[in-house]
Design a protein around this motif. Structure first.
Motif, PDB file in Angstrom:
ATOM      1  N   ASN A 386      27.977  34.335  54.098  1.00  8.00           N
ATOM      2  CA  ASN A 386      27.710  33.927  52.344  1.00  8.00           C
ATOM      3  C   ASN A 386      28.346  35.235  51.704  1.00  8.00           C
ATOM      4  N   ALA A 387      28.203  36.486  52.105  1.00  7.60           N
ATOM      5  CA  ALA A 387      28.729  37.853  51.525  1.00  7.60           C
ATOM      6  C   ALA A 387      30.249  37.552  51.242  1.00  7.60           C
ATOM      7  N   PHE A 388      30.952  37.057  52.259  1.00  7.51           N
ATOM      8  CA  PHE A 388      32.259  36.982  51.989  1.00  7.51           C
ATOM      9  C   PHE A 388      32.774  35.883  51.271  1.00  7.51           C
ATOM     10  N   ILE A 389      32.011  34.904  51.033  1.00  8.79           N
ATOM     11  CA  ILE A 389      32.345  33.628  50.055  1.00  8.79           C
ATOM     12  C   ILE A 389      32.143  34.205  48.962  1.00  8.79           C
ATOM     13  N   ILE A 390      31.074  34.966  48.345  1.00  8.97           N
ATOM     14  CA  ILE A 390      31.006  35.406  47.238  1.00  8.97           C
ATOM     15  C   ILE A 390      31.993  36.499  46.838  1.00  8.97           C
ATOM     16  N   ALA A 391      32.192  37.304  47.632  1.00 10.25           N
ATOM     17  CA  ALA A 391      33.239  38.389  47.484  1.00 10.25           C
ATOM     18  C   ALA A 391      34.713  37.695  47.198  1.00 10.25           C
ATOM     19  N   THR A 392      35.091  36.722  48.047  1.00 12.91           N
ATOM     20  CA  THR A 392      36.124  36.087  47.573  1.00 12.91           C
ATOM     21  C   THR A 392      36.361  35.277  46.450  1.00 12.91           C
ATOM     22  N   ILE A 393      35.439  34.496  46.034  1.00 12.01           N
ATOM     23  CA  ILE A 393      35.382  33.638  44.858  1.00 12.01           C
ATOM     24  C   ILE A 393      35.315  34.454  43.396  1.00 12.01           C
ATOM     25  N   PHE A 394      34.308  35.368  43.532  1.00 11.63           N
ATOM     26  CA  PHE A 394      33.972  36.140  42.215  1.00 11.63           C
ATOM     27  C   PHE A 394      34.510  37.604  42.331  1.00 11.63           C
ATOM     28  N   GLY A 395      35.183  38.001  43.429  1.00  8.47           N
ATOM     29  CA  GLY A 395      35.666  39.050  43.324  1.00  8.47           C
ATOM     30  C   GLY A 395      37.185  39.175  43.544  1.00  8.47           C
ATOM     31  N   PHE A 396      37.753  38.764  44.593  1.00  6.81           N
ATOM     32  CA  PHE A 396      39.480  38.642  44.743  1.00  6.81           C
ATOM     33  C   PHE A 396      39.981  37.730  43.789  1.00  6.81           C
ATOM     34  N   PHE A 397      39.743  36.407  43.688  1.00  5.83           N
ATOM     35  CA  PHE A 397      40.488  35.694  42.825  1.00  5.83           C
ATOM     36  C   PHE A 397      40.624  36.066  41.414  1.00  5.83           C
ATOM     37  N   PRO A 398      39.313  36.273  40.917  1.00  3.61           N
ATOM     38  CA  PRO A 398      39.400  36.627  39.458  1.00  3.61           C
ATOM     39  C   PRO A 398      40.042  37.974  39.154  1.00  3.61           C
ATOM     40  N   ALA A 399      40.271  39.016  40.160  1.00  5.99           N
ATOM     41  CA  ALA A 399      41.074  40.099  40.116  1.00  5.99           C
ATOM     42  C   ALA A 399      42.384  39.845  39.969  1.00  5.99           C
ATOM     43  N   PHE A 400      42.891  38.988  40.994  1.00  4.98           N
ATOM     44  CA  PHE A 400      44.040  38.629  41.043  1.00  4.98           C
ATOM     45  C   PHE A 400      44.637  38.016  39.928  1.00  4.98           C
ATOM     46  N   TYR A 401      43.880  37.040  39.358  1.00  2.00           N
ATOM     47  CA  TYR A 401      44.532  36.300  38.157  1.00  2.00           C
ATOM     48  C   TYR A 401      44.582  37.305  37.172  1.00  2.00           C
ATOM     49  N   ILE A 402      43.341  38.342  36.766  1.00  2.00           N
ATOM     50  CA  ILE A 402      43.860  39.450  35.640  1.00  2.00           C
ATOM     51  C   ILE A 402      45.157  40.185  35.872  1.00  2.00           C
ATOM     52  N   SER A 403      45.163  40.628  37.268  1.00  5.98           N
ATOM     53  CA  SER A 403      46.184  41.491  37.427  1.00  5.98           C
ATOM     54  C   SER A 403      47.616  40.935  37.323  1.00  5.98           C
ATOM     55  N   GLN A 404      47.765  39.622  37.956  1.00 10.39           N
ATOM     56  CA  GLN A 404      48.998  38.692  37.640  1.00 10.39           C
ATOM     57  C   GLN A 404      49.293  38.183  36.486  1.00 10.39           C
ATOM     58  N   SER A 405      48.373  37.369  35.799  1.00 11.81           N
ATOM     59  CA  SER A 405      48.842  36.486  34.910  1.00 11.81           C
ATOM     60  C   SER A 405      48.305  37.484  33.324  1.00 11.81           C
ATOM     61  N   ILE A 406      47.584  38.284  33.233  1.00 10.43           N
ATOM     62  CA  ILE A 406      47.425  39.151  32.111  1.00 10.43           C
ATOM     63  C   ILE A 406      48.021  40.252  32.181  1.00 10.43           C
ATOM     64  N   LEU A 407      47.893  41.084  33.186  1.00 15.59           N
ATOM     65  CA  LEU A 407      48.341  42.656  33.284  1.00 15.59           C
ATOM     66  C   LEU A 407      49.917  42.619  33.739  1.00 15.59           C
ATOM     67  N   GLU A 408      50.301  41.533  34.488  1.00 16.18           N
ATOM     68  CA  GLU A 408      51.600  41.431  35.047  1.00 16.18           C
ATOM     69  C   GLU A 408      52.023  42.661  36.166  1.00 16.18           C
ATOM     70  N   TRP A 409      50.992  43.066  36.891  1.00 14.96           N
ATOM     71  CA  TRP A 409      51.248  44.139  37.736  1.00 14.96           C
ATOM     72  C   TRP A 409      52.012  43.937  39.054  1.00 14.96           C
ATOM     73  N   GLY A 410      52.568  42.797  39.406  1.00 15.39           N
ATOM     74  CA  GLY A 410      53.245  42.441  40.431  1.00 15.39           C
ATOM     75  C   GLY A 410      52.660  42.892  41.928  1.00 15.39           C
TER      76      GLY A 410
END
Length: 446
Positions: A386-410
């Motif tokens: 459960n910890a892994f599911i929460i971390a992946t859905i609410f941690g990794f993917f939102p952070a990835f979206y913000i860093s790539q689509s908004i900040l364009e950090w590559g």
């Protein structure tokens, strides 16, 4: 309350560190050798990274069928009933044998489809990937069965055997990498053959030690062992967790490949180096995390909650210190590490731009691995899932979206998302321990 001594922790942790480090060293050796092959360096390095990523994903997904056996054997060891789990161990070994050979045959037949569709490999990169893949894939059964046997050794409260076997495998891989690449000039195929030879040797030696030093063996058992379905349930929890882990790693390699412009493989090659260093670093403190899991599993079997509390307290400061120490060493050797990993100027420059993120992750990663090891050892796998599911859905993917689509950090954005992911994973387990398990430590020990 029985207090676990530092000597007992070190007896399990130090050999586990050595054996654990050897596992990524084999892949790291291939990566370093690939980084110094003069012809098509980027493509060779990218191919090693892509294929290693896929085979690691396959391994860490299916190894969960045997990871659960560690806690089962540890519980039996703590209760003095090892003879009762002989049949269970035999069934897990046969399950690993069947899964590994079936997986190798299927993935070999579908190798081009996998590499083209899932990793977007094409042209020269695809050719190198296929050359490396078609040899390395046959080492998968050896590795899966070897790690299954090592899981049994750990449950048996012995990590020294795995250490000696891993050192032997690492030496064989290093020596034959040099022979096959620099003397025979087999290039990427030489890297693959050296790894296969090391994996086969480690398997044979592991089987010999298991037969001579433990009560466990390969044999057919009629009917399922009473603990088999419990082991499968735990394996299923760990399988989900591991599948998500590999999905995230695959996603990162896929995006790193797509970030390359006009067929430039600099980004995926650099991501390969960063990923190898991050993986190597985790094994420097994972020995103490594994020791915590083995000891907590033994204590949990007899409900010694206060002893587990003291054990976690001891190990928390140890692994945090190791994580901080790794960060300091990496900062001091920042440019030397980049030079050691590759001679390619483009890859080196991008490596220097992103390496600091990997360095800052080390203490957080250490704490995360500690609590993951403790929960695995006790067999509380549902919380890990459960910890892994929460971390992946609410941690990794939102952070990835913000860093790539908004900040364009590559590439920096990929590793920033990894950083957030590790904070979520460790933070959730830590909070669960404080709110749930810590209360049980207040109860009298049996």
């Amino acid at each position: 309350m029985k207090r676990i001594t530092t000597q007992e922790i070190n007896r399990l942790a130090l050999p586990a560190i050595v054996s654990g480090v050897i596992e990524p060293v084999i892949s790291l050796t291939d990566t370093v050798m690939a980084g110094h092959i003069a012809v098509n360096t980027k493509e060779v390095l990218g191919a090693v990274g892509v294929v290693t990523s896929f085979l690691s994903a396959l391994l860490w997904i299916f190894i969960q069928s045997s990871r659960a056996i560690t806690s089962q054997v540890a519980h039996a060891y703590g209760q003095g009933r090892l003879s009762q789990v002989k049949g269970l161990v035999a069934q897990i070994l046969l399950l690993s044998l069947g899964i590994s050979f079936f997986s190798s045959i299927i993935t070999f037949a579908c190798s081009e489809f996998i590499l083209e569709r899932f990793y977007d490999a094409e042209g020269t990169l695809l050719d190198y990937c296929l050359d490396y893949f078609h040899i390395r894939v046959w080492g998968f059964p050896f590795t899966l069965l070897t790690l299954t046997i090592h899981s049994i050794f750990r449950g048996f409260q012995n990590t020294s055997w795995s250490m000696y076997i891993s050192i032997l495998g690492g030496l064989i891989n290093l020596v034959f990498n040099y022979i096959f690449v620099y003397i025979f000039h087999w290039d990427i195929k030489g890297l693959a053959w050296a790894s296969l030879l090391a994996q086969g040797t480690m398997f044979v030696v592991s089987v010999v030690i298991m037969y001579k030093r433990t009560p466990f063996k390969f044999f057919w058992v009629n009917g399922l062992h009473p603990k088999f379905m419990e082991s499968i349930r735990m394996s299923a929890d760990l399988l989900i967790r591991s599948s998500l882990l590999q999905a995230v790693l695959y996603f990162s390699f896929s995006k790193a490949t797509l970030l390359g412009v006009n067929g430039d493989h600099t980004i995926v090659a650099t991501h390969t180096l960063l990923n190898q260093i991050w993986g190597f670093s985790t094994f420097l403190f994972d020995g103490y995390c594994n020791a915590g899991g083995l000891l907590s599993g033994r204590l949990y079997s007899t409900h010694q909650y206060q002893s587990i509390r003291e054990l976690v307290k001891q190990l928390f400061y140890v692994v945090l210190g190791i994580g901080c120490g790794i960060s300091v060493v990496y900062f001091l050797l920042y440019h030397q590490i980049g030079t050691f990993m590759t001679d390619n100027t483009d890859i080196s420059l991008l490596f220097y731009k992103n390496f600091w993120i990997v360095i800052l992750m080390q203490p957080i990663t250490a704490i995360t691995f500690l609590f993951a090891g403790i929960y695995k050892g006790m067999g509380i796998t549902g919380v890990l899932r459960n910890a892994f599911i929460i971390a992946t859905i609410f941690g990794f993917f939102p952070a990835f979206y913000i860093s790539q689509s908004i900040l364009e950090w590559g590439l920096s954005g990929i590793w920033a998302a990894f950083f957030v992911w590790m904070i979520f994973r460790g933070g959730i387990l830590f909070l669960h321990y404080l709110s749930f398990f810590y209360k049980r430590a207040m109860q009298p020990s049996i």
